[in-house]
Design a protein around this motif. Sequence first.
Motif, short mmCIF file in Angstrom:
data_model
loop_
_atom_site.label_atom_id
_atom_site.label_comp_id
_atom_site.label_asym_id
_atom_site.label_seq_id
_atom_site.Cartn_x
_atom_site.Cartn_y
_atom_site.Cartn_z
N UNK A 37 -13.64 -14.44 -29.22
CA UNK A 37 -14.61 -14.16 -30.33
C UNK A 37 -16.03 -13.95 -29.44
N UNK A 38 -16.92 -12.87 -29.97
CA UNK A 38 -18.29 -12.94 -29.25
C UNK A 38 -18.99 -13.45 -30.52
N UNK A 39 -20.12 -13.48 -29.94
CA UNK A 39 -21.33 -14.39 -30.96
C UNK A 39 -21.42 -13.62 -32.31
N UNK A 40 -21.26 -12.30 -32.40
CA UNK A 40 -21.14 -11.49 -33.53
C UNK A 40 -20.17 -11.20 -34.40
N UNK A 41 -19.01 -12.04 -33.97
CA UNK A 41 -17.64 -11.74 -34.71
C UNK A 41 -17.66 -12.41 -35.96
N UNK A 42 -16.80 -11.92 -36.91
CA UNK A 42 -16.88 -12.50 -38.19
C UNK A 42 -15.80 -13.50 -38.21
N UNK A 43 -15.89 -14.50 -38.91
CA UNK A 43 -14.92 -15.69 -39.14
C UNK A 43 -13.64 -15.03 -39.56
N UNK A 47 -8.40 -20.01 -28.20
CA UNK A 47 -9.65 -19.32 -28.38
C UNK A 47 -10.66 -19.90 -27.23
N UNK A 48 -11.24 -18.76 -26.74
CA UNK A 48 -12.03 -18.80 -25.57
C UNK A 48 -13.26 -18.02 -25.77
N UNK A 49 -14.18 -18.42 -24.74
CA UNK A 49 -15.44 -17.70 -24.65
C UNK A 49 -15.36 -16.35 -23.82
#
Lengths: 212, 216
Positions: free
Chosen positions: A159-165, A185-187
């Motif tokens: 997930x990027x910084x803008x991803x929704x939960x 789950x990774x950066x």
Amino acid sequence: MASLDTGDGGGHKKGPGVKKAKKLSTRVDMTPMVDLGFLLITFFIFTSTMSSPTTMDLNMPKDTEKKEEETKVKMSGALTIMVGRDNNIFYYEGELTNENASQAFKSSTLTDIRDVIIKKKKEVESRYVTDAACEAKARQEGKNPNDCRQKDFFVLIKPTEEANYKDVIDLLDEMTINKVARYALLEPFDTEKDLINASQGGAPAAAAPAAQ
Amino acid sequence: MPKVNIAKKSTDTDMTPFVDIAFLILSFFIMATKFKPAEAVPIQTPNSVSSQKLPENDAVMISIDKDDKVYFSIMAQKDPQQARDIIKAAAQARNIPVTDAQVAGYFPGDMIGVPFNKLGAFLALPADQKKTYVQEGIPVKDSANNELYYWIAASRSIFAGQPLKYLIKGDNVSKYPAFKAIIDALKKNDEQKYNLVTMPEGAPTGTELWVERNSK
């Protein structure tokens, strides 16, 4: 015993030839209404599950400094799924290099990604060569030996910084739905962030804070 | 011969009370199924196919609201004192004096979403003001000063030797970095197993999970 008899005698008080008006009862038969009422009650009792929240397990690996303790992933069996802003989903199979970025990097949606996962899983399973050691181990631990068929399959969720939960949870749920045994789950890498930003039409990731 | 008249009783019963009850129950069920307990901070959780029930005891819940604010609450319905001890321990770790009287106003399940420097003032508020007080959220974004770390550390020390579950409840539209910050705070405490709070949902038709669930 004296009994009052009022049943007869009259009938012609208004004189002969005058018909007595028939009295209609004001009472309504309530039975069908009650039937309907109870029918609805039973319907609501049976259909309503007092919706209470549930929980879903998430196990994260321990952060390790040592390279040899990190989980190795076979590139042929890897599927990377990235979550961008506004429910945008991106994915690629295997490894992303500068050369193949334009073909391998694809955009998708939450509804379509299931087919991608199933397809990739089938593909990895079709390449499976019987691994006796893995199957024996699975039997010993009381697991399904068929899970060995997908032992090379690994889904990386980034997930990027803008991803929704919600999107992240939906993807994790997708792992349960499609019975993916191994996922993480990774950066996202910087190259991936750039590609995501380029496809979303936003600014390049250069300005993004380094949150690692 | 004297005639004995047996009073003819009507076989027709009065249905009105019956109808009253029926509709009373009906309206109860219609309403009861819709109502949800009012929460201080409304959080719309995502759906998942998971069917595990939410624990009410021996758990701490970390919530993320739609503005990415993080709240901490302690689920200890059986033993409210445990919850109060956690608050005291967390405050103590940060050298912030919190008295017994301040902590007494906390009840398990209440959400705390203030930085430590405002904790004392927040706890001292009367119950009705607490509900309207706009909390700013526990600071988590700054990895050097992730205050959630102290909350978790305090819970771990109070629950030492007992099972403790970590529930994470996030809003649909909250952003991933807040969730990541929570995971980081938990990982720093050497906790790797979490429970994510979701609403139940059926497995989609035709998928492997659906096949498995329906074959049983």
